[in-house]
Scaffold this active site. Structure first.
Site, PDB file in Angstrom:
ATOM      1  N   LYS A 273       2.822  11.114  -3.300  1.00 39.87           N
ATOM      2  CA  LYS A 273       1.741  10.404  -4.266  1.00 39.87           C
ATOM      3  C   LYS A 273       0.756  11.631  -4.670  1.00 39.87           C
ATOM      4  O   LYS A 273       0.335  11.265  -5.906  1.00 39.87           O
ATOM      5  CB  LYS A 273       0.929   9.591  -3.102  1.00 39.87           C
ATOM      6  CG  LYS A 273      -0.043   8.567  -3.816  1.00 39.87           C
ATOM      7  CD  LYS A 273      -0.597   7.621  -2.778  1.00 39.87           C
ATOM      8  CE  LYS A 273      -1.845   6.787  -3.470  1.00 39.87           C
ATOM      9  NZ  LYS A 273      -2.184   5.969  -2.272  1.00 39.87           N
TER      10      LYS A 273
ATOM     11  N   ASP B  14     -13.110   5.332   1.484  1.00 44.65           N
ATOM     12  CA  ASP B  14     -11.573   5.345   1.835  1.00 44.65           C
ATOM     13  C   ASP B  14     -11.346   6.594   1.564  1.00 44.65           C
ATOM     14  O   ASP B  14     -11.128   7.172   0.634  1.00 44.65           O
ATOM     15  CB  ASP B  14     -11.018   4.285   0.875  1.00 44.65           C
ATOM     16  CG  ASP B  14      -9.579   4.286   0.558  1.00 44.65           C
ATOM     17  OD1 ASP B  14      -8.944   5.008   1.646  1.00 44.65           O
ATOM     18  OD2 ASP B  14      -8.962   3.792   0.079  1.00 44.65           O
TER      19      ASP B  14
ATOM     20  N   GLU C  92      -7.551   0.456  -4.455  1.00 43.62           N
ATOM     21  CA  GLU C  92      -7.584   0.447  -2.928  1.00 43.62           C
ATOM     22  C   GLU C  92      -8.820  -0.082  -2.176  1.00 43.62           C
ATOM     23  O   GLU C  92      -8.804  -1.041  -1.504  1.00 43.62           O
ATOM     24  CB  GLU C  92      -7.088   1.667  -2.328  1.00 43.62           C
ATOM     25  CG  GLU C  92      -5.528   1.889  -2.490  1.00 43.62           C
ATOM     26  CD  GLU C  92      -5.129   3.200  -2.484  1.00 43.62           C
ATOM     27  OE1 GLU C  92      -5.880   4.243  -2.137  1.00 43.62           O
ATOM     28  OE2 GLU C  92      -3.803   3.540  -2.890  1.00 43.62           O
TER      29      GLU C  92
ATOM     30  N   ASP D 295       0.969  -1.133  -0.091  1.00 49.57           N
ATOM     31  CA  ASP D 295       0.019   0.005  -0.007  1.00 49.57           C
ATOM     32  C   ASP D 295       0.886   1.188   0.004  1.00 49.57           C
ATOM     33  O   ASP D 295       1.487   1.700   0.850  1.00 49.57           O
ATOM     34  CB  ASP D 295      -0.950  -0.218   1.320  1.00 49.57           C
ATOM     35  CG  ASP D 295      -1.610   1.064   1.466  1.00 49.57           C
ATOM     36  OD1 ASP D 295      -1.437   2.056   0.493  1.00 49.57           O
ATOM     37  OD2 ASP D 295      -2.345   1.343   2.444  1.00 49.57           O
TER      38      ASP D 295
END
Lengths: 177, 624
Positions: B88, B210, B188, B25
Site C-alpha cells: 500500500k 486513525d 477510512e 479494508d
C-alpha cells in the site's frame, strides 16, 4: 435542470437577503444532498451517476457561496447585474486604500515570535469589528439600491478577509503547524 | 437502481433477493472484508477462523499460484525478495517518492523510465504494486463469495483520507484488475465514524484518530440527522505502526551493539522482533528484550522517548485539523481510535491528554474500518432502506495548476466538500498561440516542485489570435471518490474537448485494459460466465427501473422521448436472449444514454417536492 439555476437563494428556498438563517440553510442543504448525492445513485446507470455528480457539485458550490460572508455578498451583487470581477479605480476610495495599507503595515510590524500571538489576537478582534461594520453598510446600501456603494463595501470586505487569512497563516507558522 | 429509488424513496418492497455487497479494508499490514450477517455487519473469517488477512503476497516460480496472507508470511524470512509486504505504501508512487519508504520494503524495485512507474521484480515476473494489491483483493473477494454463496454485486474499498489522486486511482484500478465492481472508495476515518455513529445515533462532533500500519489520518466529522459531514481531514501517508517498529529496531541495534549490516532476511527478523516488543508493551510494562547475545529491558516511558518524534507528528496533525474545522477542543464530543497502532499506550495517553477525554474503543480498532465499509456497501447497493444515512466527504489536498514562475495557483482548496467542480479561464500569452499546456498539481505548498504532479495536458486547436484574446475555460471536477477529471472549452469557437488526463504516474487506461485481458485469459471461461451474468443483471435492473419510473412519471416525457426510450428498451430485451454479453452491455449503455434527460427531469421534480415538504414549513414557523 433546477440546480443549474444561477440563483443560489432559490435553490435553498430561502429569502434573497444578506442576513440569513444558517441553521435553515444547513438543513435545506442536507435535505437536498439526500436527494442528489452520488451515493444515492451508486448502483445506477452512468448517465444518472454523472448527473448526480454534476448536481451535487452545483449544490456544494451554492452552499459554500451562501455560507461565506464574502461569497454571499458577491452573489447578491451578481444577481443585481453588478460584475464584481472587474475592479475599477472609482470603486476604491483613497481613504479605503490608505486604511488597508496602514493595516498591512501594522501586521508587518508585529514581530514573528510566539510572544506576538496576543498582539495578533488583538488585531484580529479589531479587524473582525471592521468586518461587521462593513457588512452592516453592505446590507443598507444593497437594500436601498445604492449598488456602487455596496460594491465598494464588498471590496473592503474582501481586503479585510484577505488580511484575516494572512493572519491565520502567520499564526500557523508561529505555532509550527 | 437509481430510477427505482427515486420513485419509491420509502423503500423497495418487491425486493426478492439481497444483493451481495461487502466492505474491504485494504490495509498496509492487514486486510479485512466485512458483510451484513443478519442484523449486524461483521468481518468475515477464513476457513480457519482468522479475520485478518496479512497484506503479504509471495510470488512463486514456474506458474505456481502466488501465496497470500498467512501462507506468505514464512516467505518474509526464507524468500524475502519474492515476498511483498506493505505494498500500500507503493501505490501511486513514483521512483523519487519510494526512497522515503525504502526501509519497509522487501523485494527488488525497478523504475520504469518511460512512465516513471515502479515495478517489483519477482520470480513470477515483474509486478506493478497494483497487481499485488489486486492479488490481495482477489483472496478477500473469494472469501466473501464463498460466505455469501455467490458472486459479489459490488464492493466499497477504504482508502486513507489523505490519499492523493494517484493513490486513489491505483486502488480503483487494483479492484478492477481483481474483477470487482467498486461502488465507492470510502475514506477510512469516515468509515470508522459510520461504524460507531450508527449504533449510537449521536449528534455532535467526532474526531477519528486513525494510525494504521503505514498511514496516519485524522478526520473531524459532524453528525446530524443521519448525515455524516466531514469538516476537515489531515494526515501523513508516510507515518504508521511500521515506523514505530523501525525506531525500535534502530534502538535494538544501538543498544546491543550488533552488526547493523543486515541481509533482507535478518532485517525482517529484526523488524519482527521489534513488532513483537511493540505488541507486548501494550499488555505489559516493562518488558524483557534480547537480541543476538544482548539482553535488556524496555518500559513505555522509554518507548515514548524513542518514538517522541513520531508521536509529536501525530499530535501536530490533530491540531492542524482542529484548526481547519474551526473547532476548539471543548467542542469535540467523541474521539474514535482506529488502527492496530492505536493500541499502544504511548499513543492513547497522548490522544487523551490532547483532547481531555477518554477515547471510544468498543469496536476492535483493527475491524472498525471494514465494518463501516460493509455498512456503507449495504446501503449503496440498495439493500438497506431503513435509517439510510449520507456521507459528505471532503478533498484532503488542495488542487491547483502551474502558473508563471513555477508557482501553484489553488483552484480547489483542501477540505472542500466533494463532489466539486470549479472552472477557471485561461488565455494565451503569445500572438498566434494555438496550443496551451496545463499542469495540474495536488498539495499545499506554493512551489510546483513541492507539490504532487497529477497530470499535464495540452489544449490544442486554439484559433490563432493576438495574445490574451483567446479564452479557454477549464473545468476541474472531483467526484465522490475524490478522483479528478478535467474538461476544456475554447470559448470563441465553442469547441469542447474532453481531456484525456494522462496521468503523470503509474498506468494509462490501456495498460489496465491489457493487464485485465491477461488476467482474464487465465480464467477465461469463468470470466465469460460472470460477464454474461453481470450484463444480464445490469440490463434487467435498468429495464425494470425504467418501467416503474415511466409508470410514475411517464407524463414528464415528450412523445418523441417516449418513443426513443421504448425502441431502445425493445432492442435490449431482444438482445437478452442472445447470451452475447458485449451486445447486451452496448444496448444497456444506449438505453442509459436515452434515459439521461428523463433522469434529469425526474430529479428536478424530486427536489421541488423535497423542498415543498420541508423548508416552506420551516420558514413560516420563523414568522416570515
Amino acid at each position: 435542470m433546477l440546480l443549474q439555476n444561477k440563483n443560489f437563494f432559490q435553490i435553498f428556498s430561502i429569502p434573497e437577503a444578506y442576513d440569513l438563517d444558517p441553521v435553515l440553510l444547513a438543513e435545506n442543504y442536507r435535505e437536498l444532498q439526500a436527494q442528489v448525492h452520488p451515493d444515492r445513485f451508486a448502483n445506477a446507470s452512468e448517465a444518472e451517476k454523472l448527473q448526480a455528480v454534476k448536481s451535487t457539485s452545483v449544490l456544494n458550490d451554492a452552499y459554500e457561496t451562501l455560507r461565506s460572508p464574502q461569497g454571499r455578498a458577491a452573489h447578491l451583487l451578481q444577481l443585481r447585474d453588478v460584475d464584481v470581477s472587474k475592479v475599477s479605480q472609482s470603486d476604491l476610495s483613497p481613504a479605503l486604500l490608505f486604511e488597508q495599507i496602514q493595516l498591512r503595515e501594522e501586521l508587518e510590524d508585529i514581530p514573528r515570535d510566539e510572544k506576538s500571538l496576543n498582539k495578533l489576537d488583538h488585531m484580529r478582534k479589531q479587524i473582525e469589528e471592521k468586518v461587521r461594520d462593513c457588512q452592516k453598510l453592505f446590507v443598507k446600501n444593497s437594500n436601498t439600491g445604492q449598488l456602487l456603494r455596496a460594491k465598494s463595501n464588498y471590496y473592503e470586505m474582501q481586503y479585510l478577509f484577505k488580511l484575516l487569512s494572512d493572519m491565520d497563516a502567520i499564526e500557523e507558522d508561529l505555532l509550527g503547524y | 437502481m437509481a430510477l427505482l429509488q427515486i420513485s419509491e424513496p420509502g423503500g423497495i418492497t418487491t425486493q426478492t433477493e439481497r444483493k451481495r455487497a461487502v466492505g474491504i479494508d485494504l490495509g498496509t499490514t492487514n486486510s479485512l472484508v466485512a458483510a451484513r450477517c443478519g442484523d449486524s455487519v461483521e468481518t468475515l473469517p477464513d476457513s480457519q477462523g482468522r479475520h485478518l488477512l496479512p497484506s503479504v503476497v509471495r510470488y512463486l516460480p514456474e506458474g505456481q499460484p502466488a501465496l497470500t496472507g498467512y501462507q506468505a508470511l514464512d516467505g518474509l524470512l526464507t524468500d524475502p525478495l519474492n515476498t511483498i509486504v506493505s505494498v500500500k505504501r507503493l501505490l501511486g508512487k513514483n521512483g523519487d517518492e519510494i526512497s522515503d519508504n525504502s526501509s519497509f520494503l522487501t523485494g527488488r524495485f525497478v523504475v520504469d523510465q518511460t512512465n516513471d512507474a515502479l515495478v517489483i521484480t519477482t520470480v513470477a515476473g515483474d509486478k506493478q504494486p497494483l497487481e499485488v494489491s489486486a492479488d490481495i483483493l482477489r483472496v478477500l473477494s473469494e472469501r466473501a463469495e464463498s460466505y455469501l454463496s455467490g458472486p459479489l454485486d459490488g464492493v466499497v474499498i477504504t482508502v486513507p483520507a489523505y490519499f492523493n489522486d494517484a493513490q486513489r486511482q491505483q486502488t480503483r484500478d487494483a479492484a478492477r484488475l481483481a474483477g470487482l465492481k467498486v461502488l465507492r472508495l470510502l475514506n477510512e476515518p469516515t468509515s470508522a465514524a459510520v461504524a460507531y455513529g450508527l449504533d449510537s445515533g449521536d449528534q455532535g462532533n467526532v474526531v477519528v484518530f486513525d494510525l494504521g500500519g503505514g498511514t496516519f489520518d485524522v478526520s473531524i466529522l459532524s453528525l446530524q440527522k443521519g448525515v455524516f459531514q466531514v469538516l476537515a481531514t489531515g494526515g501523513d501517508t508516510n507515518l504508521g505502526g511500521d515506523d514505530f517498529d523501525d525506531k525500535l529496531a534502530q534502538w535494538i541495534l544501538e543498544q546491543s551493539g550488533a552488526n547493523s549490516e543486515l541481509d533482507p532476511g535478518e532485517r525482517n527478523a529484526l523488524l519482527h522482533l521489534a513488532r513483537q516488543m511493540k505488541h507486548d508493551l501494550s499488555e505489559k510494562d516493562p518488558i524483557d528484550v534480547s537480541y543476538a547475545d544482548w539482553s535488556g529491558s524496555l518500559d513505555n516511558e522509554q518507548y515514548a522517548r524513542i518514538t517522541a518524534n513520531l508521536i509529536d507528528r501525530t499530535i501536530k496533525v490533530c491540531r492542524r485539523v482542529l484548526r481547519d474545522a474551526k473547532l476548539s477542543i471543548a467542542q469535540i464530543n467523541n474521539i474514535v481510535l482506529v488502527g492496530g497502532a492505536t493500541r499502544m499506550p504511548v499513543i492513547r495517553n497522548q490522544v487523551q491528554k490532547l483532547f481531555q477525554r477518554e477515547p471510544l474503543v468498543s469496536i476492535d480498532p483493527d475491524k472498525v474500518v471494514a465494518i463501516g465499509a460493509g455498512i456503507q456497501a449495504d446501503v449503496l447497493i440498495g439493500n438497506k432502506t431503513a435509517d439510510s444515512f449520507l456521507l459528505l466527504d471532503v478533498n484532503p489536498l488542495s488542487l491547483g495548476i502551474e502558473t508563471m514562475g513555477e508557482l501553484v495557483e489553488k483552484i480547489i482548496p483542501r477540505n472542500t466538500t466533494i463532489p466539486v467542480a470549479r472552472t477557471q479561464e485561461f488565455t494565451t500569452y503569445k500572438d498566434g498561440q494555438t496550443v496551451m499546456l496545463i499542469h495540474v498539481l495536488q498539495g499545499e505548498r506554493e512551489l510546483v516542485s513541492d507539490c504532487r504532479s497529477l497530470a499535464r495536458f495540452e489544449v490544442r486547436g486554439i484559433p490563432p489570435m493576438v495574445a490574451g484574446a483567446a479564452k479557454i475555460r477549464v473545468t476541474f471536477q472531483i467526484d465522490a471518490d475524490g478522483l479528478l477529471s478535467v474538461d476544456a472549452k475554447e470559448l470563441s469557437t465553442g469547441t469542447s474537448t474532453r481531456i484525456q488526463v494522462k496521468p503523470s504516474y503509474g498506468l494509462g487506461s490501456n495498460e489496465i485494459e491489457n493487464m485485465l485481458k491477461e488476467s482474464q485469459e487465465n480464467a477465461q471461461s469463468d470470466m465469460k460466465a460472470r460477464a454474461l451474468k453481470e450484463s444480464l443483471i445490469e440490463a434487467e435492473q435498468l429495464l425494470e427501473a425504467l418501467e416503474s419510473a415511466i409508470a410514475v412519471d411517464g407524463d414528464l416525457l415528450t412523445d418523441d422521448e417516449a418513443l426513443k426510450l421504448s425502441e431502445a428498451g425493445a432492442a435490449l430485451k431482444k438482445a437478452l436472449q442472445t447470451e452475447n454479453s458485449r451486445e447486451i452491455h452496448r444496448l444497456t449503455e444506449k438505453l442509459n444514454g436515452a434515459s439521461e434527460g428523463f433522469a434529469a427531469k425526474r430529479m428536478d421534480v424530486q427536489i421541488v417536492d423535497a423542498l415543498r415538504g420541508e423548508s416552506i414549513d420551516t420558514m413560516s414557523q420563523d414568522g416570515k
